[in-house]
Design a protein around this motif. Sequence first.
Motif, short mmCIF file in Angstrom:
data_model
loop_
_atom_site.label_atom_id
_atom_site.label_comp_id
_atom_site.label_asym_id
_atom_site.label_seq_id
_atom_site.Cartn_x
_atom_site.Cartn_y
_atom_site.Cartn_z
N UNK A 232 0.94 -1.22 0.26
CA UNK A 232 0.13 -0.10 -0.02
C UNK A 232 0.81 1.01 0.07
N UNK A 233 1.70 1.25 0.61
CA UNK A 233 2.72 2.59 0.81
C UNK A 233 3.64 2.81 -0.47
N UNK A 234 3.77 1.43 -0.92
CA UNK A 234 4.71 1.45 -2.16
C UNK A 234 4.15 2.08 -3.23
N UNK A 235 2.88 1.56 -3.38
CA UNK A 235 2.03 2.10 -4.49
C UNK A 235 1.71 3.55 -4.47
N UNK A 236 1.42 4.04 -3.06
CA UNK A 236 1.22 5.48 -3.19
C UNK A 236 2.40 6.18 -3.35
N UNK A 237 3.76 5.77 -2.80
CA UNK A 237 4.85 6.60 -3.08
C UNK A 237 5.06 6.72 -4.65
N UNK A 238 4.82 5.35 -5.33
CA UNK A 238 5.21 5.34 -6.78
C UNK A 238 4.18 6.35 -7.49
N UNK A 239 2.96 6.34 -7.01
CA UNK A 239 2.10 7.31 -7.72
C UNK A 239 2.25 8.80 -7.62
N UNK A 240 2.95 8.99 -6.52
CA UNK A 240 3.50 10.45 -6.18
C UNK A 240 4.74 10.79 -7.15
N UNK A 241 5.45 9.68 -7.10
CA UNK A 241 6.80 10.08 -7.89
C UNK A 241 6.59 10.10 -9.25
N UNK A 242 5.65 9.19 -9.88
CA UNK A 242 5.24 9.28 -11.48
C UNK A 242 4.89 10.97 -11.97
N UNK A 243 4.25 11.59 -10.77
CA UNK A 243 3.84 12.76 -11.16
C UNK A 243 4.61 14.13 -10.92
N UNK A 244 5.93 13.64 -10.45
CA UNK A 244 6.93 14.79 -10.03
C UNK A 244 7.19 15.22 -11.52
N UNK A 245 7.37 16.59 -11.64
CA UNK A 245 7.75 17.31 -12.76
C UNK A 245 9.28 17.34 -13.15
N UNK A 246 9.55 17.16 -14.23
CA UNK A 246 11.15 17.02 -14.43
C UNK A 246 11.31 17.68 -15.84
N UNK A 247 12.37 18.63 -15.95
CA UNK A 247 12.83 19.20 -16.93
C UNK A 247 13.69 18.37 -18.00
N UNK A 248 13.33 17.71 -18.92
CA UNK A 248 14.65 17.02 -19.66
C UNK A 248 15.53 17.58 -20.07
N UNK A 249 16.70 17.07 -20.70
CA UNK A 249 17.89 17.73 -20.97
C UNK A 249 17.58 18.16 -22.70
N UNK A 250 18.14 19.20 -23.05
CA UNK A 250 17.74 19.51 -24.41
C UNK A 250 18.04 18.62 -25.44
N UNK A 251 17.37 18.42 -26.65
CA UNK A 251 17.71 17.34 -27.50
C UNK A 251 18.79 17.61 -28.42
N UNK A 252 19.33 16.52 -28.78
CA UNK A 252 20.56 16.44 -29.81
C UNK A 252 20.18 17.08 -30.96
N UNK A 253 21.24 17.80 -31.39
CA UNK A 253 20.77 18.15 -32.89
C UNK A 253 20.77 17.21 -33.78
N UNK A 254 19.50 17.30 -34.46
CA UNK A 254 19.55 16.00 -35.63
C UNK A 254 18.95 16.41 -36.62
N UNK A 255 19.04 15.89 -37.88
CA UNK A 255 18.60 16.12 -39.27
C UNK A 255 17.86 14.75 -39.45
N UNK A 256 16.64 14.69 -39.82
CA UNK A 256 16.12 13.33 -40.05
C UNK A 256 15.65 13.33 -41.71
N UNK A 257 16.16 12.46 -42.35
CA UNK A 257 15.88 12.36 -43.68
C UNK A 257 15.29 10.95 -44.08
N UNK A 258 13.99 11.24 -44.78
CA UNK A 258 13.19 10.00 -45.05
C UNK A 258 13.47 9.80 -46.59
N UNK A 259 14.33 8.60 -46.82
CA UNK A 259 14.67 8.49 -48.11
C UNK A 259 13.74 8.10 -49.36
N UNK A 260 12.55 7.56 -48.59
CA UNK A 260 11.37 7.11 -49.42
C UNK A 260 10.59 8.21 -49.69
N UNK A 261 10.44 9.13 -49.02
CA UNK A 261 9.34 10.04 -49.17
C UNK A 261 10.03 11.63 -49.71
#
Length: 366
Positions: A232-261
């Motif tokens: 019971x205590x583990x489930x309640x704690x996991x539910x609170x942890x899942x809702x904690x806001x986190x600012x993710x790291x900036x995304x890596x510079x990428x150029x995506x090319x679809x060779x088919x389209x």
Amino acid sequence: MISKVLFAVLTALAILTPVAASAERVRDLGAFQGLRANQLTGYGVVVGLDGTGDDNFEYLTEAMRGISGRLGMPLPPGISPGLRNAAAVIITAELPAFSKPGQRIDITVSTMGRAKSLRGGALIMTPLYGADGAVYAIAQGNVAVGGLGVSGRDGSQLTVNVPTVGRIADGATVERAVATGFDQQGKLRYNLHQADFLTASRMRDAINDQFPGTASIIDAVTLEFSLPLSNDARSAMMAEIEMIPVTPAPKAARVIVNSRTGTVVINQAVRLQPAAISHGRLTIRIDENPQIVQPEPFTDGVTAVEEDTEITVEQQESNVIAMPGAASLSEIVDALNMLGVGAADLVVILEALKQAGALQAEMVII
């Protein structure tokens, strides 16, 4: 047309003012290790088809012998029944984490023989197996098909979508639960969807701010959480942890090319070192205009075809664009628009910039 749409989209993205990365919930950045879905498969028979089944498909015949035997009506030896109203199928399903016996899950039914359609068919009771060979669910029910296939006596056919694949909502009943280890371990591990040490560090700090001493980093993907042993205590704690806001790291510079389209997507982190871009285009056009030549009246001549070929060469002037260092996405798009390049030419230019060391980004070709 593709290039016009592409540059319109890129230009619209370029005018947006860059903003700082927004905070996301812990639950959106990863998942707890072991708390995952499991794949189930089974082999069965769909009956009740309107002449669109497998006929004398050998696997289907053997399956029907087994089914008839279980029902107390074994087929006589040497009898090969015509089964145009039945089809051999493969059933696939996904067993969610924490599924308990008696719960129901959706299944997908796909033909494996020559059946033309599963429309109107019903799946006979079929066991679904896990990777360990154990039975985890039992499937049965009427198949819902979103496709349609019809044919005429003259050989003409019409097919809409895929009539050989169908689904049964709540078509299987769970018979066995999968152990997750949730209630047996003092510590649980959390895996990020994308490996990143900065994101892992920010997540650890955010969790420890609310629950001191709870989170620690294992590597760029995994964090370990110390949780209470009480379910019971583990489930309640996991539910609170899942809702904690986190600012993710900036995304890596990428150029995506679809060779088919020919689609090219450039994210906001892409930068250019000082470079000069020159682009020209050579177009060669060949037109064939054959002429019909008639003989003079009252002569022995015959009608002939006289070839007339016209070759046109057109070369666009080559423009040179100077790109400043650390050029942003909007500057890159403006420069490429000035060159008037299409989607195919854009890929060539980006590859050349990468080889020259001027493009500060990872190129991903899919």
